[in-house]
Design a protein around this motif. Sequence first.
Motif, PDB file in Angstrom:
ATOM      1  N   GLN A 182       0.846  -1.176   0.000  1.00  0.00           N
ATOM      2  CA  GLN A 182       0.000   0.000   0.000  1.00  0.00           C
ATOM      3  C   GLN A 182       0.887   1.233   0.000  1.00  0.00           C
ATOM      4  O   GLN A 182       2.023   1.189   0.451  1.00  0.00           O
ATOM      5  CB  GLN A 182      -0.975   0.002   1.168  1.00  0.00           C
ATOM      6  N   PRO A 183       0.392   2.320  -0.545  1.00  0.00           N
ATOM      7  CA  PRO A 183       1.227   3.507  -0.672  1.00  0.00           C
ATOM      8  C   PRO A 183       1.582   4.119   0.685  1.00  0.00           C
ATOM      9  O   PRO A 183       0.862   3.981   1.663  1.00  0.00           O
ATOM     10  CB  PRO A 183       0.369   4.477  -1.483  1.00  0.00           C
ATOM     11  N   ASN A 184       2.703   4.779   0.706  1.00  0.00           N
ATOM     12  CA  ASN A 184       3.134   5.541   1.869  1.00  0.00           C
ATOM     13  C   ASN A 184       2.206   6.743   1.997  1.00  0.00           C
ATOM     14  O   ASN A 184       1.975   7.460   1.023  1.00  0.00           O
ATOM     15  CB  ASN A 184       4.574   5.991   1.641  1.00  0.00           C
ATOM     16  N   GLN A 185       1.676   6.963   3.161  1.00  0.00           N
ATOM     17  CA  GLN A 185       0.710   8.055   3.339  1.00  0.00           C
ATOM     18  C   GLN A 185       1.336   9.435   3.133  1.00  0.00           C
ATOM     19  O   GLN A 185       0.631  10.424   3.015  1.00  0.00           O
ATOM     20  CB  GLN A 185       0.030   7.980   4.715  1.00  0.00           C
TER      21      GLN A 185
ATOM     22  N   LYS B 274       2.599  12.427  -1.791  1.00  0.00           N
ATOM     23  CA  LYS B 274       1.493  13.307  -2.173  1.00  0.00           C
ATOM     24  C   LYS B 274       0.606  12.659  -3.244  1.00  0.00           C
ATOM     25  O   LYS B 274       1.091  12.192  -4.261  1.00  0.00           O
ATOM     26  CB  LYS B 274       2.063  14.627  -2.696  1.00  0.00           C
ATOM     27  N   GLY B 275      -0.690  12.605  -2.957  1.00  0.00           N
ATOM     28  CA  GLY B 275      -1.665  12.086  -3.900  1.00  0.00           C
ATOM     29  C   GLY B 275      -1.726  10.574  -3.995  1.00  0.00           C
ATOM     30  O   GLY B 275      -2.465  10.039  -4.806  1.00  0.00           O
TER      31      GLY B 275
END
Length: 135
Positions: free
Chosen positions: A105-108, A111-112
């Motif tokens: 999952q993406p790193n929070q 950006k975006g």
Amino acid sequence: MRYLRDLKQENLEALTSSWFRGSAVFGLIKMQQVKRLKLDIDHTNHQLIKLQQQEVKRFEETGPFVVYKDMQKLYEDAAAVWVRSSVLLDQLARENSMEYYHFLQPNQYVKGSKVLTAEEKRVAYLEKAQSANRL
């Protein structure tokens, strides 16, 4: 290191966001600054590694020590370890009649990359960390 990386990122962002972004001279100056910062980052990294090598550690603490010529090779090796680990965990799970799932999952802080709920923002998001995680 973080300070130098932040400066590098600011210079890169200035290439697209500055009022002078259309100027060839401005672009040349910014790219020279980015080059210099990259050299400073590499030099600082090598100095940190040298300091770390001077500290006496047991093999059990560190495992084998590998000297990397550049960060790209280090990242490639780290990714290879990650892939092997995931494959081995899957094999171990299958041998024990279990299922293994590997989720990315993406790193929070990218950006975006991810829409956070109010609860996630409250529990797992720090404004200061967002700026510190830029490369």
